[in-house]
Each structure stands twice: as structure tokens, then as C-alpha cells.
Design a protein around this motif. Structure first.
Motif, PDB file in Angstrom:
ATOM      1  N   ALA B 139     -45.822  27.379  -9.377  1.00 55.23           N
ATOM      2  CA  ALA B 139     -45.675  28.808  -9.673  1.00 55.23           C
ATOM      3  C   ALA B 139     -44.409  29.357  -9.032  1.00 55.23           C
ATOM      4  O   ALA B 139     -43.665  30.133  -9.649  1.00 55.23           O
ATOM      5  N   ALA B 140     -44.148  28.956  -7.796  1.00 50.07           N
ATOM      6  CA  ALA B 140     -42.923  29.398  -7.131  1.00 50.07           C
ATOM      7  C   ALA B 140     -41.702  28.823  -7.847  1.00 50.07           C
ATOM      8  O   ALA B 140     -40.708  29.517  -8.084  1.00 50.07           O
ATOM      9  N   ALA B 141     -41.798  27.560  -8.205  1.00 50.08           N
ATOM     10  CA  ALA B 141     -40.662  26.888  -8.859  1.00 50.08           C
ATOM     11  C   ALA B 141     -40.338  27.527 -10.204  1.00 50.08           C
ATOM     12  O   ALA B 141     -39.159  27.670 -10.563  1.00 50.08           O
ATOM     13  N   MET B 144     -38.314  30.545  -9.728  1.00 54.56           N
ATOM     14  CA  MET B 144     -36.940  30.195  -9.363  1.00 54.56           C
ATOM     15  C   MET B 144     -36.153  29.736 -10.593  1.00 54.56           C
ATOM     16  O   MET B 144     -34.982  30.091 -10.769  1.00 54.56           O
ATOM     17  N   ALA B 145     -36.819  28.951 -11.434  1.00 59.85           N
ATOM     18  CA  ALA B 145     -36.144  28.448 -12.633  1.00 59.85           C
ATOM     19  C   ALA B 145     -35.797  29.608 -13.565  1.00 59.85           C
ATOM     20  O   ALA B 145     -34.713  29.639 -14.161  1.00 59.85           O
ATOM     21  N   THR B 146     -36.686  30.572 -13.671  1.00 57.52           N
ATOM     22  CA  THR B 146     -36.393  31.753 -14.484  1.00 57.52           C
ATOM     23  C   THR B 146     -35.205  32.510 -13.897  1.00 57.52           C
ATOM     24  O   THR B 146     -34.295  32.919 -14.617  1.00 57.52           O
ATOM     25  N   ALA B 147     -35.209  32.663 -12.585  1.00 50.62           N
ATOM     26  CA  ALA B 147     -34.111  33.386 -11.928  1.00 50.62           C
ATOM     27  C   ALA B 147     -32.787  32.656 -12.097  1.00 50.62           C
ATOM     28  O   ALA B 147     -31.730  33.281 -12.205  1.00 50.62           O
ATOM     29  N   GLY B 149     -31.891  30.782 -14.611  1.00 52.36           N
ATOM     30  CA  GLY B 149     -31.413  30.735 -15.997  1.00 52.36           C
ATOM     31  C   GLY B 149     -30.961  29.340 -16.369  1.00 52.36           C
ATOM     32  O   GLY B 149     -31.672  28.373 -16.145  1.00 52.36           O
ATOM     33  N   ASP B 150     -29.760  29.229 -16.896  1.00 49.24           N
ATOM     34  CA  ASP B 150     -29.272  27.915 -17.341  1.00 49.24           C
ATOM     35  C   ASP B 150     -28.705  27.059 -16.218  1.00 49.24           C
ATOM     36  O   ASP B 150     -28.319  25.915 -16.434  1.00 49.24           O
ATOM     37  N   ARG B 151     -28.626  27.619 -15.028  1.00 44.05           N
ATOM     38  CA  ARG B 151     -28.018  26.852 -13.933  1.00 44.05           C
ATOM     39  C   ARG B 151     -29.037  25.884 -13.340  1.00 44.05           C
ATOM     40  O   ARG B 151     -30.170  26.255 -13.056  1.00 44.05           O
ATOM     41  N   PRO B 152     -28.635  24.646 -13.111  1.00 39.88           N
ATOM     42  CA  PRO B 152     -29.597  23.662 -12.596  1.00 39.88           C
ATOM     43  C   PRO B 152     -30.021  23.945 -11.162  1.00 39.88           C
ATOM     44  O   PRO B 152     -29.257  24.483 -10.353  1.00 39.88           O
ATOM     45  N   LEU B 153     -31.252  23.555 -10.878  1.00 37.12           N
ATOM     46  CA  LEU B 153     -31.828  23.656  -9.532  1.00 37.12           C
ATOM     47  C   LEU B 153     -32.115  22.260  -9.017  1.00 37.12           C
ATOM     48  O   LEU B 153     -32.742  21.454  -9.718  1.00 37.12           O
ATOM     49  N   ILE B 154     -31.691  21.976  -7.787  1.00 36.71           N
ATOM     50  CA  ILE B 154     -32.054  20.705  -7.143  1.00 36.71           C
ATOM     51  C   ILE B 154     -33.092  20.997  -6.064  1.00 36.71           C
ATOM     52  O   ILE B 154     -32.903  21.895  -5.242  1.00 36.71           O
ATOM     53  N   LEU B 285     -32.315  29.545   0.127  1.00 35.71           N
ATOM     54  CA  LEU B 285     -32.429  30.260  -1.149  1.00 35.71           C
ATOM     55  C   LEU B 285     -33.889  30.396  -1.559  1.00 35.71           C
ATOM     56  O   LEU B 285     -34.684  29.482  -1.374  1.00 35.71           O
ATOM     57  N   ASP B 286     -34.233  31.529  -2.120  1.00 36.48           N
ATOM     58  CA  ASP B 286     -35.527  31.683  -2.788  1.00 36.48           C
ATOM     59  C   ASP B 286     -35.268  32.360  -4.136  1.00 36.48           C
ATOM     60  O   ASP B 286     -34.103  32.541  -4.520  1.00 36.48           O
ATOM     61  N   GLU B 287     -36.321  32.711  -4.862  1.00 32.06           N
ATOM     62  CA  GLU B 287     -36.094  33.247  -6.216  1.00 32.06           C
ATOM     63  C   GLU B 287     -35.309  34.548  -6.199  1.00 32.06           C
ATOM     64  O   GLU B 287     -34.546  34.841  -7.123  1.00 32.06           O
TER      65      GLU B 287
END
Lengths: 438, 438
Positions: B139-141, B144-147, B149-154, B285-287
């Protein structure tokens, strides 16, 4: 659930191994390094940290080896010399650290790893995973144990945490003063006493609450704990004593206004002649709720969610920093994260009474610390591993539990309060050993 | 680290087995039961939950057996008939549930277990451990993925979580839209792409920053990511491009005022001719921080602590409740925790556009749901296990990832905002199937 090979080596961030690869190629992998593990700060408002997980780190270290399966996973991105290095890898350096059950404060070098860069750097992730989790749980548990005073605490948080983290949480909670755990694997793995009552499902399964209680008493004896809040608590207690008699071990209340319900339950039990029947409380308890119930006739607390989540601080914020290379102190110099380079020694200053007053962390050796320590001061770190060899089978968890119980008595009184504030004692960082104290 | 036997059976609260014992003795262990797993509420302010861990539950179920070692641990407090029952135990019931990657809301029956009491009750702890952890991380992830957008998250949080929980967290993060993980065991176990950069230690190990960068580029190529904030960032970027040339893959900044530093770094890289060199940001970093950086030239986010701790909600609050016994609905009736008894079916109502509008949870069957569902509505639960047999090897994690990505597009727009508020759609609980919709 587990790694299929029993190896702990892949509980590791990829960059540890690519850094290793680059350092092997340029020869720096052999440089003599010192890494220190510490927390820059305590969680907001906390007065002290609790060291937990040291035994788990040393256990995990013994299994930190790269077999065929691990190497196959790494082969796509590591070069042959690195794979060869890992195939032969055993940790051959030294580890010193705060004993398990010790208090720590901002900057305390909780675990110091000495060895070549290649030998020591790749342990970073695993050491931090274990210490960050276990220390977070133990710190929360210690506050709960203080709030509970002489009343026993049962750890019941397994279902609120990852299944393996729950076992480690049970261990940390027991270390920090809990009396028992519901977690059977923690019982097996660490010999922690296990305990339990019954769930609402058991009452709902039966045609009546009375039938459920009779079944439980028949199977587990009158010393059992009956859960009395599935329907009406007053009726539940009446039925419980009717079924089990006045020697009923305990009743458990898991919902509602716990303080008021506890007082009413005590009165009712006494009136029913069950004066020795205990009251077990559970239901979203944390250290503040436990403290607030101090004047009420609670006998045992069951704590779940708040324990396994570190009561608002689920990770201890420890980092693993390179502080010395070939005898030369090194340190990051960016604006917001200044660290003191160089291998550190620690003196914990105390008054005649034993109350601690200051943590002095300075660039120096254990010998420097001994020279500078006053008669009531203590040198905190102890040797744990020498040339890759673990110095003792321990730390024995029970001894660590005693260690913490004693350590908490050395805190200034405000250190044991639950209110938010500064660390209980100041941490002083020095670039050289302090002057000797008389 | 792992259980030595590979069995998952002791990841269980003691009371599950003592309840079993009492129910075997009185014959109720054979009653036909339905248990539902659900969260009474979402974490404060959250708009939706994300189902994760279903595949891990099904994997763990296959190893939920009691061998000699497990039985030896239980022998001191269980009677011979119970030990015999456990020695022969295999789950032989049915499991239905929300597919992995599905959204859930308060009361959603995320996993429904049907079987005899004895067969089903003892799975409670393990199912909850896995779902509570994995759903919290996912749910947290997802936020973050929505925040991002198209930029990748590691995902880089391994060191901030228990070593096994970290592997599950990597899995949940990838499911929820992260691009890669630093965790090598997650790479092995789940095939998740692994990634990494370098630590400050690698720079400190070398005599100069330039020597460190040169070593890393020599070992990993110019496509690597150089960490430029060990000393002075401007100098670090200049050195990085000097060493690697304008084709340098990326620079990483891990501290300081990330927005300002990112803009300055982009300008500097462009001026140095390294227009294609990416900027990787990390450092608490967080969302919210990710969203705040939306207008800045960030290319990749690295997220650690906030991911593995569920960004303030480290456990999903799920419970496993007995709702039906021999066809009769049952429910706890205490004042503060009212549940709707009986096996539930679920229709998720949607508009023509596909936007979901309501979760209707009602006492009834999947057939009832099909009869009452409108053309755009969906019956959410799917069969997962029948008579103890897993229906598919999956869920395939990649398919679950796609499932979630689509599901998020069906939320009303306010459901995707980061601001605190009510669940994105209302949950309606009914004691009988709703009228058919045209």
C-alpha cells in the motif's frame, strides 16, 4: 520462507558486491578498514536505545558463505575474480560491540567491524537489518516493561509482523523484560517460555459460551485463561466462574474501556469468590496504555501490534560507516551528515551511586579508555569476534536480559519516564582520549 | 535464520493449538467453518489497501506440516490425540480470496478459508503475518509509485528491516510498481531485477574521490551510477564527468536539499555536456517527498526506510475471524467490534467508464453475486485452493503487478491523491444479496 541453502549471504544489497568487485580490481579490497555501526539519533522523544540482535548477527555470520546457488545468482553481474573471492569468503576480521542488553545513545559505536575492505564491507546490509529491527523492538519493549512494573507482559504480536520478523521480535521482547511469547517458533529457537489463552473463534465455534468454557477447562484445566468478551462481559465472567469454579486461572478482556472493565471484573470475580483469578488485558495496548492502567487491578498484559512495530519507531536508524582506512581516519564531509572519523572507544561516566551521567565517544583505543576512566566509569564495548572466530557461544539471552534490567537502573530517573525528551545522558564526541579522571 | 526443518508450522501462536486440542476433545474440531480475513479499517487517512502476499501464503501453506522437530516442541503442552492430529495434518479445505494486486477497502474479505475448525483455525497466525506485512508495504509502495509517475523507483530499504521481512518487502514493492530492488535474495527468490550504485565507504576507501570514481568506472563501465555527495557535490559531479566522460550513466545524491541540489546538478551536467547522464535521488524519501520533487529533473528515486516501514503504517490491521459454523452465521457481539457474520460475497460496483463506486459486501455466495452484478460490476474474490490443492502455481507476480496497475486506474481521482481522507469508495455491508441491477 527460508533461503533454500541456509546461507545468509544474499540478504545483501547488490552494491556491496559491485563495490567489492571494483576494489578487488584496483587493489583497495585489501586495505585495512574499520566500520562502525551507530545511530545518529534516537527516535523522536526517546531517552535511550537498547542493543538487541547481537547474538543473531553472530549466528548469521556463521552462515554468511557463498555456495553454488548464491554464486549462480551473482554470475551475471560480477567478474570471475570477484566470484572466486566470494567462493572462498569467510569473515576473518574482528568484531567488537556493545553487549546485547546494553543501552545506547546517539553516536554509540554499537558494533565495530575490523578487517580488510573486502572482508568487512559486504557484511553491512545484514548487520544493519538485524540490529535495526531487533534494537527497535527491544527499545519499545523496555519502555513497556518499565510501564508494567512487576506485572508480567506476554508478547502476542506475531500476526502483525512478517513471520520471521515476529520470531526475532519475540526474542527482543523477552530480552527487554517480557515474560513470555505466543510465538511457538521463538519457543523452539530461543527457549523463550510460550503462553496463550483462546480466541473469540473458540467461543463462536460452540453452541454456547458455557459449552466453550467447559471444553477449554476440560482440556486445559481450571488454571486456564478464559476469554470473556465475545458477548457480554459480565455474563461471560459469571459463566466462567460457574464452569471453572473459584480456582479459575484467569479471564482475558480484549476490547472496550479496559480500565473500567478491569475494575468491574475484579469486583465481580471477588464477589463470586474467585479472588485469586487473574485478569489478563489485551487489545491495542502500548506503553502509554499500560502506564495508564497502573492503578487498576490488571494482573497480566498481552501486547501485540505496538510491540512488533516498535511503538512508532519500527527501525532503529543505525548506519554502518567506514571510519578508518589503513590507520587513517576517514569521514563524509557533506553539510548535513557530519561523522567523526577514526576508530572510537567509549567511556560511560557514572556517579558514585552508579547513575550514569555521560557517554564519552572518542577517537582512541580500549587502552586509552581504561586509562581515562574513573572508578565508576565503564568501558562499554567488548570483544565479540577475533580473526573470524566467535569468542563465546553467547551472548546468553538470559544474561543479556539481566544485563538490561540492571542497565535500566543506572539511568537518571527522567530516562525512565515515558514522556518525550532528550536522550537520558549526553553523548560527547572527542577527537582524542579525554584526560584521566581521578 | 530459517527454521531448520523448512516447516512453517511453528510460525503460529500457541493458542491456535490449545484451541485445537480442546475442540478435538469435545468433537467440535470437525465442525464446518468459514474464516474471513479482513481489515476493519484502513490506516489513518489512506484511501485504499493493496492485496499482497497471497502467493507467499500459498507457498507457506505447502510447508505447513508438523514433523518430528515441531511435534517435540509441542509435546510438553499438547495431549496425544492432538499431536497425532498434527502429525497427519495437511490443509484439506478451500481458500478463496482477492487476487494479489487487487485493491481492498474496510471489511473486504481478502482471504476466506473454508474447512473444519481444526483444519482451518491453525492457519490464522501465519496467514495474518504474511498478509499484514506484505499488504502494508504494498500500500505504501503503490502511493510512492503514483507519486513518482513515470520515473523509476528502486527499493533500497533492506538494511532498515528484518532480513527476511526485507525480502518480502522487495517483493511487495515490485508488485506495487517499483522497478528494481537492491536486495539480492529478492532477485534470487522472486526474479525481481536488482540494482545498485555505490556507498560513501567506497569513496572514503580511496585516496581521492577521483580514484574511487575511476575504479568504479573501470569495473562497472561508464553506464554506472557515481555517488557524488561524499565531499562537495559540485566538485563531485565535475570529477565524475571528468573520469567517466559525458556518457556517464548517472550520478546519485543522497543528502541535503534534494530539490535544489537536483536542479543545480542538472544544470551542471548539461553544461559539462553530460545531457544524458541521469540523476538518482535517495535519502529519506517518502511519497510526499517524491511528489514534492515532481517538477525537478529527477530521473530515478531510491527509497528505503519509508518503504519497508509502510510509511507510517507498518502493519495492515487484518484479522482472521470465524464467520460461519455448520452453515450458521456467527459473530462477536461486544460493543466496539461488531462484525457481520456469515460467509460473504463481494460485488465491486463501477460506472460505465470503469471508475469504481462502491464495494458491496454481503452474506451470500458467488452465484448470488453474479446474479446481482451489473454489466460493469466485478465479483472480486477468486478460488485459490480447492480441497487443499492449489489451483495454480501463481499468482504470477508480474501479472499481479499489471493487475494493480490497472486497478489503480479504476479509482475515483481523489483516491489517488496523497492527502488524508476517507476510503476512495464506500463499503456497504448487507445481510443478504443486493437486488439485481439492470
Amino acid at each position: 520462507m527460508a533461503t533454500t541453502t541456509g546461507s545468509t549471504a544474499l540478504f545483501t544489497d547488490r552494491y556491496e558486491l559491485t563495490m567489492l568487485s571494483a576494489s578487488i580490481a584496483d587493489g583497495t579490497a585489501d586495505r585495512h578498514c574499520v566500520f562502525e555501526t551507530f545511530a545518529r539519533r534516537l527516535p523522536p522523544g526517546r531517552r535511550y536505545g537498547v542493543v538487541a540482535g547481537v547474538g543473531r548477527v553472530l549466528d548469521a555470520l556463521a552462515d554468511f558463505t557463498f555456495g553454488e546457488s548464491e554464486l549462480a545468482q551473482l554470475e551475471p553481474f560480477l567478474d570471475p575474480p570477484t566470484l572466486e573471492y566470494l567462493a572462498a569468503y569467510r569473515f576473518t576480521g574482528d568484531i567488537d560491540g556493545y553487549p546485547e542488553g546494553e543501552l545506547f545513545f546517539p553516536g554509540s559505536p554499537v558494533m565495530t567491524v575490523t578487517g580488510t575492505f573486502g572482508n568487512a564491507v559486504i557484511l553491512e546490509t545484514l548487520i544493519l537489518s538485524i540490529l535495526n529491527h531487533d534494537c527497535a523492538i527491544a527499545a519499545a519493549a523496555a519502555r513497556m516493561a518499565t510501564a508494567a512494573g512487576d506485572r508480567p507482559l506476554i508478547e502476542m504480536g506475531t500476526r502483525r509482523a512478517h513471520e520471521e520478523a515476529a520470531v526475532a521480535a519475540s526474542r527482543a521482547a523477552w530480552l527487554a523484560g517480557f515474560s513470555a511469547t505466543s510465538n511457538l517458533e521463538a519457543g523452539r529457537r530461543y527457549g523463550i517460555p510460550t503462553a496463550g489463552t483462546a480466541a473469540h473463534a473458540f467461543t463462536l465455534l460452540h453452541d454456547t459460551e458455557e459449552a466453550a468454557f467447559a471444553s477449554q477447562v476440560a482440556a486445559l484445566g481450571v488454571g486456564t485463561t478464559l476469554l470473556v468478551d465475545t458477548y457480554d462481559i459480565t455474563q461471560g465472567i459469571e459463566t466462567a466462574v460457574k464452569v471453572a469454579g473459584p480456582d479459575l486461572g484467569a479471564v482475558r478482556i480484549d476490547s472496550g474501556d479496559l480500565a473500567a472493565l478491569t475494575r468491574a471484573a475484579r469486583r465481580q470475580l471477588d464477589e463470586l469468590g474467585a479472588a485469586n483469578t487473574k485478569i489478563v488485558l489485551s487489545g491495542d495496548l502500548d506503553e502509554y496504555a499500560i502506564a495508564a492502567l497502573r492503578a487498576d487491578p490488571v494482573d497480566v498484559y498481552g501486547v501485540g501490534t505496538s510491540l512488533v512495530t516498535g511503538s512508532g519507531a519500527p527501525t532503529a536508524g543505525m548506519v554502518y560507516k567506514l571510519v578508518e582506512v589503513d590507520g587513517r581516519p576517514v569521514e563524509k564531509r557533506s553539510k548535513d551528515k557530519v561523522s567523526l572519523g577514526g576508530r572510537k572507544a567509549v567511556i560511560r561516566r557514572a556517579k558514585d551511586s552508579g547513575t550514569i551521567t555521560e557517554e564519552v565517544i572518542f577517537r582512541g583505543t580500549a587502552d586509552d579508555a581504561r586509562a581515562a576512566a574513573g572508578p565508576h566509569d565503564r568501558i562499554v564495548p567488548v570483544p565479540l569476534v577475533r580473526a573470524g572466530r566467535r569468542l563465546a557461544d553467547g551472548p546468553d539471552l538470559s544474561a543479556s536480559r539481566d544485563h538490561l534490567r540492571h542497565a535500566l537502573t543506572t539511568l537518571p530517573w527522567e530516562g525512565l519516564t515515558l514522556s518525550e525528551g532528550e536522550p537520558a545522558i549526553p553523548s560527547t564526541q572527542l577527537t582524542q582520549p579525554p584526560a584521566a579522571k581521578d
